[in-house]
Design a protein around this motif. Structure first.
Motif, PDB file in Angstrom:
ATOM      1  N   VAL A 119       0.824  -1.226   0.000  1.00 19.92           N
ATOM      2  CA  VAL A 119       0.000   0.000   0.000  1.00 19.92           C
ATOM      3  C   VAL A 119       0.849   1.262   0.000  1.00 19.92           C
ATOM      4  O   VAL A 119       0.468   2.279  -0.592  1.00 19.92           O
ATOM      5  CB  VAL A 119      -0.962   0.020   1.213  1.00 19.92           C
ATOM      6  N   LEU A 120       2.011   1.207   0.643  1.00 18.87           N
ATOM      7  CA  LEU A 120       2.829   2.408   0.782  1.00 18.87           C
ATOM      8  C   LEU A 120       3.615   2.710  -0.495  1.00 18.87           C
ATOM      9  O   LEU A 120       3.750   3.882  -0.881  1.00 18.87           O
ATOM     10  CB  LEU A 120       3.779   2.248   1.976  1.00 18.87           C
ATOM     11  N   THR A 121       4.096   1.676  -1.155  1.00 15.59           N
ATOM     12  CA  THR A 121       4.838   1.907  -2.399  1.00 15.59           C
ATOM     13  C   THR A 121       3.975   2.614  -3.445  1.00 15.59           C
ATOM     14  O   THR A 121       4.395   3.629  -4.009  1.00 15.59           O
ATOM     15  CB  THR A 121       5.411   0.585  -2.947  1.00 15.59           C
ATOM     16  N   PRO A 122       2.751   2.146  -3.737  1.00 15.03           N
ATOM     17  CA  PRO A 122       1.927   2.882  -4.704  1.00 15.03           C
ATOM     18  C   PRO A 122       1.494   4.261  -4.212  1.00 15.03           C
ATOM     19  O   PRO A 122       1.313   5.177  -5.019  1.00 15.03           O
ATOM     20  CB  PRO A 122       0.720   1.965  -4.930  1.00 15.03           C
ATOM     21  N   ALA A 123       1.346   4.439  -2.897  1.00 17.20           N
ATOM     22  CA  ALA A 123       0.947   5.741  -2.363  1.00 17.20           C
ATOM     23  C   ALA A 123       2.008   6.803  -2.616  1.00 17.20           C
ATOM     24  O   ALA A 123       1.690   7.996  -2.739  1.00 17.20           O
ATOM     25  CB  ALA A 123       0.665   5.629  -0.867  1.00 17.20           C
ATOM     26  N   LEU A 124       3.267   6.379  -2.699  1.00 17.34           N
ATOM     27  CA  LEU A 124       4.366   7.319  -2.920  1.00 17.34           C
ATOM     28  C   LEU A 124       4.824   7.367  -4.375  1.00 17.34           C
ATOM     29  O   LEU A 124       5.670   8.185  -4.729  1.00 17.34           O
ATOM     30  CB  LEU A 124       5.556   6.941  -2.027  1.00 17.34           C
ATOM     31  N   ALA A 125       4.264   6.504  -5.204  1.00 19.24           N
ATOM     32  CA  ALA A 125       4.753   6.360  -6.573  1.00 19.24           C
ATOM     33  C   ALA A 125       4.577   7.624  -7.401  1.00 19.24           C
ATOM     34  O   ALA A 125       5.382   7.899  -8.301  1.00 19.24           O
ATOM     35  CB  ALA A 125       4.043   5.191  -7.257  1.00 19.24           C
ATOM     36  N   GLU A 126       3.523   8.399  -7.143  1.00 18.48           N
ATOM     37  CA  GLU A 126       3.245   9.590  -7.945  1.00 18.48           C
ATOM     38  C   GLU A 126       3.828  10.864  -7.340  1.00 18.48           C
ATOM     39  O   GLU A 126       3.651  11.949  -7.897  1.00 18.48           O
ATOM     40  CB  GLU A 126       1.733   9.750  -8.121  1.00 18.48           C
ATOM     41  N   ARG A 127       4.480  10.759  -6.212  1.00 20.91           N
ATOM     42  CA  ARG A 127       5.044  11.930  -5.545  1.00 20.91           C
ATOM     43  C   ARG A 127       6.521  12.087  -5.867  1.00 20.91           C
ATOM     44  O   ARG A 127       7.236  11.098  -6.007  1.00 20.91           O
ATOM     45  CB  ARG A 127       4.874  11.816  -4.020  1.00 20.91           C
ATOM     46  N   GLU A 128       6.960  13.335  -5.968  1.00 25.09           N
ATOM     47  CA  GLU A 128       8.382  13.610  -6.029  1.00 25.09           C
ATOM     48  C   GLU A 128       8.928  13.545  -4.607  1.00 25.09           C
ATOM     49  O   GLU A 128       8.403  14.202  -3.705  1.00 25.09           O
ATOM     50  CB  GLU A 128       8.634  14.983  -6.625  1.00 25.09           C
ATOM     51  N   VAL A 129       9.961  12.760  -4.407  1.00 26.87           N
ATOM     52  CA  VAL A 129      10.448  12.473  -3.052  1.00 26.87           C
ATOM     53  C   VAL A 129      11.953  12.694  -2.959  1.00 26.87           C
ATOM     54  O   VAL A 129      12.708  12.265  -3.836  1.00 26.87           O
ATOM     55  CB  VAL A 129      10.104  11.017  -2.648  1.00 26.87           C
ATOM     56  N   ILE A 130      12.372  13.367  -1.893  1.00 31.01           N
ATOM     57  CA  ILE A 130      13.771  13.364  -1.470  1.00 31.01           C
ATOM     58  C   ILE A 130      13.837  12.401  -0.295  1.00 31.01           C
ATOM     59  O   ILE A 130      13.249  12.652   0.761  1.00 31.01           O
ATOM     60  CB  ILE A 130      14.250  14.770  -1.062  1.00 31.01           C
ATOM     61  N   ASP A 131      14.500  11.296  -0.477  1.00 27.63           N
ATOM     62  CA  ASP A 131      14.446  10.191   0.469  1.00 27.63           C
ATOM     63  C   ASP A 131      15.628  10.240   1.437  1.00 27.63           C
ATOM     64  O   ASP A 131      16.759   9.949   1.063  1.00 27.63           O
ATOM     65  CB  ASP A 131      14.443   8.867  -0.301  1.00 27.63           C
ATOM     66  N   LEU A 132      15.347  10.599   2.682  1.00 32.90           N
ATOM     67  CA  LEU A 132      16.374  10.644   3.725  1.00 32.90           C
ATOM     68  C   LEU A 132      16.173   9.534   4.758  1.00 32.90           C
ATOM     69  O   LEU A 132      16.750   9.569   5.837  1.00 32.90           O
ATOM     70  CB  LEU A 132      16.360  12.014   4.422  1.00 32.90           C
ATOM     71  N   ARG A 133      15.354   8.542   4.434  1.00 31.68           N
ATOM     72  CA  ARG A 133      15.046   7.478   5.385  1.00 31.68           C
ATOM     73  C   ARG A 133      16.270   6.626   5.729  1.00 31.68           C
ATOM     74  O   ARG A 133      17.199   6.498   4.928  1.00 31.68           O
ATOM     75  CB  ARG A 133      13.960   6.557   4.825  1.00 31.68           C
ATOM     76  N   SER A 134      16.230   6.013   6.901  1.00 33.69           N
ATOM     77  CA  SER A 134      17.233   5.031   7.291  1.00 33.69           C
ATOM     78  C   SER A 134      16.797   3.654   6.779  1.00 33.69           C
ATOM     79  O   SER A 134      15.639   3.454   6.373  1.00 33.69           O
ATOM     80  CB  SER A 134      17.394   5.010   8.814  1.00 33.69           C
ATOM     81  N   ALA A 135      17.703   2.692   6.803  1.00 33.73           N
ATOM     82  CA  ALA A 135      17.468   1.384   6.180  1.00 33.73           C
ATOM     83  C   ALA A 135      16.202   0.671   6.648  1.00 33.73           C
ATOM     84  O   ALA A 135      15.442   0.157   5.823  1.00 33.73           O
ATOM     85  CB  ALA A 135      18.689   0.497   6.381  1.00 33.73           C
TER      86      ALA A 135
END
Length: 242
Positions: A148-164
């Motif tokens: 659910v989370l992968t498709p929810a973010l698929a259309e957004r421009e993201v700067i990804d600073l997440r940890s592993a």
């Protein structure tokens, strides 16, 4: 543009907002999984020893289990005020202007094991759940979140600073990524671990203080205006040199 930050294990206590309402959170398509996880955590909190074992806590941290027991009734705070620790100290939300705090609410999101992703102003309670935890009633969090989370973010421009541990909850192959590195005396670079979060917090602060919407083409300039050395390491990959 969404700048996706890692969460913190530590959370501010209390709050002045109403109890948790999924309808008040961004990305409503995540609400069925959010509700399932909240129910699972509340149920697990009824057995304190089991909760401590599952969450990897000591007996001195039983207060974290009490927080989980009250997830549906405890007061809320905006997400950027709820999370604490090194990154959020560097972001230093209280010292931003009203306009900059508004940008933070719009541009910054936090990866969450419990809520998937929350935006800066989303009202959430204090809780304890980490990306690597496995709840007996639902299994590994990645298996629950990725569909659910992968498709929810698929259309957004993201700067990804997440940890592993939180990167594994959703894949964002199109995201801009930033790696914090240091140089040795020969010019070779290696990843920074100890101060990684602090520098990511400083970069997030630079982004919300900038009037320009962050893009791959202007991110180096935004960082430089804040005294940060950000260098391209690929088309959508950057290194923050400290």
């Amino acid at each position: 543009m969404l700048v996706l930050l890692p969460p913190s294990e530590t959370k501010a206590s209390g709050g002045d907002g109403p109890p948790l309402s999924f309808e008040a959170l961004s990305l409503p398509e995540l609400n069925p999984v959010r509700a399932k996880l909240v129910d699972a955590l509340v149920d697990l909190a009824g057995d304190v020893p089991a909760s401590l074992a599952v969450l990897g806590l000591s007996e001195r941290q039983a207060g974290e289990v009490a927080r989980n027991a009250e997830l549906r009734t405890s007061p809320t705070l905006p997400a950027l005020s709820r999370y604490t620790g090194v990154l959020y100290d560097a972001l230093d939300l209280p010292t931003l202007t009203r306009v900059e705090r508004g940008r933070a609410a719009e541009r910054l999101g936090v990866a969450s094991a419990l809520f998937g992703v929350v935006l800066g102003a989303d009202p959430i309670p204090a809780y304890r759940l980490s990306g690597g935890n496995v709840l007996p009633s639902v299994g590994p969090l990645g298996s629950l979140w990725r569909p659910v989370l992968t498709p929810a973010l698929a259309e957004r421009e993201v700067i990804d600073l997440r940890s592993a541990p939180y990167s594994s909850l959703a894949r964002i192959p199109h995201a801009i990524t930033v790696k914090v590195v240091t140089e040795d005396g020969t010019g070779r670079r290696q990843a920074v671990s100890h101060f990684n979060k602090a520098h990511k917090g400083l970069l997030a602060r630079a982004i919300v203080r900038s009037r320009a919407v962050p893009r791959a083409r202007n991110l180096v300039k935004i960082a430089a205006n804040a005294g940060l050395r950000l260098e391209p390491a690929g088309e959508r990959h950057f290194e923050l040199v400290v």
